[in-house]
Design a protein around this motif. Structure first.
Motif, PDB file in Angstrom:
ATOM      1  N   VAL A  51       0.872  -1.171   0.000  1.00  0.00           N
ATOM      2  CA  VAL A  51       0.000   0.000   0.000  1.00  0.00           C
ATOM      3  C   VAL A  51       0.909   1.221   0.000  1.00  0.00           C
ATOM      4  O   VAL A  51       1.712   1.408   0.912  1.00  0.00           O
ATOM      5  CB  VAL A  51      -0.933   0.016   1.225  1.00  0.00           C
ATOM      6  CG1 VAL A  51      -1.846   1.242   1.173  1.00  0.00           C
ATOM      7  CG2 VAL A  51      -1.760  -1.257   1.291  1.00  0.00           C
ATOM      8  N   VAL A  52       0.803   2.015  -1.048  1.00  0.00           N
ATOM      9  CA  VAL A  52       1.709   3.137  -1.305  1.00  0.00           C
ATOM     10  C   VAL A  52       0.884   4.380  -1.629  1.00  0.00           C
ATOM     11  O   VAL A  52      -0.124   4.282  -2.342  1.00  0.00           O
ATOM     12  CB  VAL A  52       2.644   2.791  -2.496  1.00  0.00           C
ATOM     13  CG1 VAL A  52       3.556   3.935  -2.824  1.00  0.00           C
ATOM     14  CG2 VAL A  52       3.441   1.530  -2.196  1.00  0.00           C
ATOM     15  N   PRO A  53       1.299   5.558  -1.135  1.00  0.00           N
ATOM     16  CA  PRO A  53       0.569   6.776  -1.506  1.00  0.00           C
ATOM     17  C   PRO A  53       0.545   6.964  -3.021  1.00  0.00           C
ATOM     18  O   PRO A  53       1.563   6.751  -3.692  1.00  0.00           O
ATOM     19  CB  PRO A  53       1.374   7.902  -0.842  1.00  0.00           C
ATOM     20  CG  PRO A  53       2.143   7.245   0.245  1.00  0.00           C
ATOM     21  CD  PRO A  53       2.423   5.849  -0.234  1.00  0.00           C
ATOM     22  N   THR A  54      -0.587   7.348  -3.544  1.00  0.00           N
ATOM     23  CA  THR A  54      -0.762   7.513  -4.982  1.00  0.00           C
ATOM     24  C   THR A  54       0.293   8.430  -5.588  1.00  0.00           C
ATOM     25  O   THR A  54       0.795   8.186  -6.681  1.00  0.00           O
ATOM     26  CB  THR A  54      -2.171   8.077  -5.265  1.00  0.00           C
ATOM     27  OG1 THR A  54      -3.130   7.178  -4.709  1.00  0.00           O
ATOM     28  CG2 THR A  54      -2.422   8.238  -6.745  1.00  0.00           C
ATOM     29  N   ALA A  55       0.648   9.491  -4.867  1.00  0.00           N
ATOM     30  CA  ALA A  55       1.562  10.496  -5.420  1.00  0.00           C
ATOM     31  C   ALA A  55       3.038  10.126  -5.300  1.00  0.00           C
ATOM     32  O   ALA A  55       3.891  10.863  -5.784  1.00  0.00           O
ATOM     33  CB  ALA A  55       1.315  11.834  -4.720  1.00  0.00           C
ATOM     34  N   VAL A  68       6.278  -6.427  -6.809  1.00  0.00           N
ATOM     35  CA  VAL A  68       5.224  -6.250  -5.811  1.00  0.00           C
ATOM     36  C   VAL A  68       4.034  -5.564  -6.471  1.00  0.00           C
ATOM     37  O   VAL A  68       4.205  -4.635  -7.258  1.00  0.00           O
ATOM     38  CB  VAL A  68       5.755  -5.400  -4.631  1.00  0.00           C
ATOM     39  CG1 VAL A  68       4.645  -5.075  -3.635  1.00  0.00           C
ATOM     40  CG2 VAL A  68       6.904  -6.121  -3.937  1.00  0.00           C
ATOM     41  N   ARG A  69       2.847  -6.038  -6.153  1.00  0.00           N
ATOM     42  CA  ARG A  69       1.633  -5.413  -6.674  1.00  0.00           C
ATOM     43  C   ARG A  69       1.317  -4.167  -5.855  1.00  0.00           C
ATOM     44  O   ARG A  69       1.284  -4.220  -4.631  1.00  0.00           O
ATOM     45  CB  ARG A  69       0.457  -6.390  -6.599  1.00  0.00           C
ATOM     46  CG  ARG A  69       0.629  -7.576  -7.517  1.00  0.00           C
ATOM     47  CD  ARG A  69      -0.542  -8.500  -7.390  1.00  0.00           C
ATOM     48  NE  ARG A  69      -0.043  -9.864  -7.452  1.00  0.00           N
ATOM     49  CZ  ARG A  69      -0.784 -10.929  -7.297  1.00  0.00           C
ATOM     50  NH1 ARG A  69      -2.055 -10.836  -7.048  1.00  0.00           N
ATOM     51  NH2 ARG A  69      -0.247 -12.132  -7.391  1.00  0.00           N
ATOM     52  N   ILE A  70       1.051  -3.088  -6.527  1.00  0.00           N
ATOM     53  CA  ILE A  70       0.802  -1.809  -5.864  1.00  0.00           C
ATOM     54  C   ILE A  70      -0.685  -1.641  -5.566  1.00  0.00           C
ATOM     55  O   ILE A  70      -1.536  -1.852  -6.430  1.00  0.00           O
ATOM     56  CB  ILE A  70       1.285  -0.632  -6.742  1.00  0.00           C
ATOM     57  CG1 ILE A  70       2.793  -0.742  -6.989  1.00  0.00           C
ATOM     58  CG2 ILE A  70       0.921   0.703  -6.113  1.00  0.00           C
ATOM     59  CD1 ILE A  70       3.658  -0.706  -5.755  1.00  0.00           C
ATOM     60  N   VAL A  71      -0.963  -1.265  -4.322  1.00  0.00           N
ATOM     61  CA  VAL A  71      -2.302  -0.838  -3.926  1.00  0.00           C
ATOM     62  C   VAL A  71      -2.181   0.661  -3.680  1.00  0.00           C
ATOM     63  O   VAL A  71      -1.520   1.093  -2.730  1.00  0.00           O
ATOM     64  CB  VAL A  71      -2.783  -1.565  -2.653  1.00  0.00           C
ATOM     65  CG1 VAL A  71      -4.181  -1.078  -2.266  1.00  0.00           C
ATOM     66  CG2 VAL A  71      -2.758  -3.078  -2.844  1.00  0.00           C
ATOM     67  N   SER A  72      -2.764   1.438  -4.558  1.00  0.00           N
ATOM     68  CA  SER A  72      -2.638   2.890  -4.499  1.00  0.00           C
ATOM     69  C   SER A  72      -3.528   3.467  -3.409  1.00  0.00           C
ATOM     70  O   SER A  72      -4.721   3.154  -3.330  1.00  0.00           O
ATOM     71  CB  SER A  72      -3.016   3.472  -5.862  1.00  0.00           C
ATOM     72  OG  SER A  72      -2.826   4.860  -5.863  1.00  0.00           O
ATOM     73  N   ASN A  73      -2.933   4.301  -2.568  1.00  0.00           N
ATOM     74  CA  ASN A  73      -3.671   4.930  -1.475  1.00  0.00           C
ATOM     75  C   ASN A  73      -3.776   6.434  -1.747  1.00  0.00           C
ATOM     76  O   ASN A  73      -2.821   7.174  -1.526  1.00  0.00           O
ATOM     77  CB  ASN A  73      -2.958   4.680  -0.146  1.00  0.00           C
ATOM     78  CG  ASN A  73      -3.725   5.224   1.035  1.00  0.00           C
ATOM     79  OD1 ASN A  73      -4.757   5.845   0.880  1.00  0.00           O
ATOM     80  ND2 ASN A  73      -3.207   4.973   2.223  1.00  0.00           N
ATOM     81  N   PRO A  74      -4.931   6.902  -2.208  1.00  0.00           N
ATOM     82  CA  PRO A  74      -5.077   8.317  -2.531  1.00  0.00           C
ATOM     83  C   PRO A  74      -5.188   9.213  -1.292  1.00  0.00           C
ATOM     84  O   PRO A  74      -5.028  10.422  -1.394  1.00  0.00           O
ATOM     85  CB  PRO A  74      -6.367   8.365  -3.349  1.00  0.00           C
ATOM     86  CG  PRO A  74      -7.150   7.173  -2.895  1.00  0.00           C
ATOM     87  CD  PRO A  74      -6.129   6.126  -2.528  1.00  0.00           C
ATOM     88  N   THR A  75      -5.449   8.612  -0.126  1.00  0.00           N
ATOM     89  CA  THR A  75      -5.620   9.404   1.096  1.00  0.00           C
ATOM     90  C   THR A  75      -4.793   8.819   2.249  1.00  0.00           C
ATOM     91  O   THR A  75      -5.345   8.301   3.216  1.00  0.00           O
ATOM     92  CB  THR A  75      -7.106   9.473   1.505  1.00  0.00           C
ATOM     93  OG1 THR A  75      -7.602   8.134   1.658  1.00  0.00           O
ATOM     94  CG2 THR A  75      -7.943  10.222   0.494  1.00  0.00           C
ATOM     95  N   PRO A  76      -3.453   8.895   2.172  1.00  0.00           N
ATOM     96  CA  PRO A  76      -2.638   8.349   3.253  1.00  0.00           C
ATOM     97  C   PRO A  76      -2.888   9.021   4.595  1.00  0.00           C
ATOM     98  O   PRO A  76      -2.673   8.415   5.646  1.00  0.00           O
ATOM     99  CB  PRO A  76      -1.198   8.575   2.776  1.00  0.00           C
ATOM    100  CG  PRO A  76      -1.284   9.588   1.701  1.00  0.00           C
ATOM    101  CD  PRO A  76      -2.647   9.485   1.105  1.00  0.00           C
ATOM    102  N   GLU A  77      -3.390  10.264   4.549  1.00  0.00           N
ATOM    103  CA  GLU A  77      -3.692  10.964   5.803  1.00  0.00           C
ATOM    104  C   GLU A  77      -4.849  10.320   6.560  1.00  0.00           C
ATOM    105  O   GLU A  77      -5.085  10.632   7.730  1.00  0.00           O
ATOM    106  CB  GLU A  77      -3.999  12.447   5.520  1.00  0.00           C
ATOM    107  CG  GLU A  77      -5.267  12.722   4.754  1.00  0.00           C
ATOM    108  CD  GLU A  77      -5.140  12.558   3.229  1.00  0.00           C
ATOM    109  OE1 GLU A  77      -6.152  12.788   2.549  1.00  0.00           O
ATOM    110  OE2 GLU A  77      -4.054  12.210   2.725  1.00  0.00           O
TER     111      GLU A  77
END
Length: 193
Positions: A51-55, A68-77
């Motif tokens: 799980v990685v921040p989208t940006a 590694v498969r990326i799970v994009s996290n648009p709201t890490p906050e």
């Protein structure tokens, strides 16, 4: 349990609030980015997600290049609970019988630490590492917990979920493996050790 039946989930979308400028997982540590060290411990698991921040494209590139498969996290906050829920929701689409949660800022986790946690599955359907009486990652959750984990939100992450459970098998974690890097000072101290 066979590593092929376990999906590894690397949580790598924290905001590095105590670290200072930049993403701590990209900071140089013993010759490579801090966030790359966890990859050496996970090589025996064919299914690995992060799980990685989208940006954070450099971090995305780092994990993608490692397969590694990326799970994009648009709201890490939104917090660690929300990150864990995102990752588990993605893993639920596959056939994994368990999910092994590891943190990207724990550079001294070794394959033997993960093997010890995985070997204990069966003693309970949740296995957590333990250091000085405290439950911590790496943590292994059987599929029976995926639905509940996928509903976590905010800062209420895996640790809070573990506290609710009565039957958690504990596996001692080595002192060095329990080290996580949260500040520039700790990065420097352990980089020089």
């Amino acid at each position: 349990m066979n590593p092929a039946e376990i999906a590894v989930l690397i949580l790598a979308s924290g905001q590095s609030r105590r670290f200072g400028e930049g993403n701590k997982l990209l900071a140089p540590f013993r010759g490579q980015p801090l966030g790359a060290h966890v990859l050496m411990a996970t090589t025996s698991f064919p299914s690995c997600y992060a799980v990685v921040p989208t940006a954070e494209s450099p971090l995305i590139d780092l994990y993608t290049e490692a397969g590694v498969r990326i799970v994009s996290n648009p709201t890490p906050e939104a917090g660690q609970g929300a990150s864990l829920a995102l990752g588990i929701s993605e893993i639920m689409h596959g056939n994994a019988k368990a999910a092994l949660i590891v943190l990207a800022d724990m550079p001294f986790i070794a394959p033997t630490d993960l093997e010890a946690v995985c070997a204990a599955l069966g003693a309970a359907d949740v296995v957590a590492s333990e250091r000085d009486g405290r439950l911590m990652p790496p943590v292994l959750f059987s599929r029976a917990h995926f639905e509940a984990l996928s509903r976590l939100s905010g800062e209420a992450g895996g640790r809070d979920y573990l506290r609710q459970l009565k039957d958690v098998h504990r596996v001692p974690l080595r002192d060095e493996a329990a080290i996580d890097i949260d500040t520039e000072e700790s990065l420097y101290r352990y980089d020089q050790a």
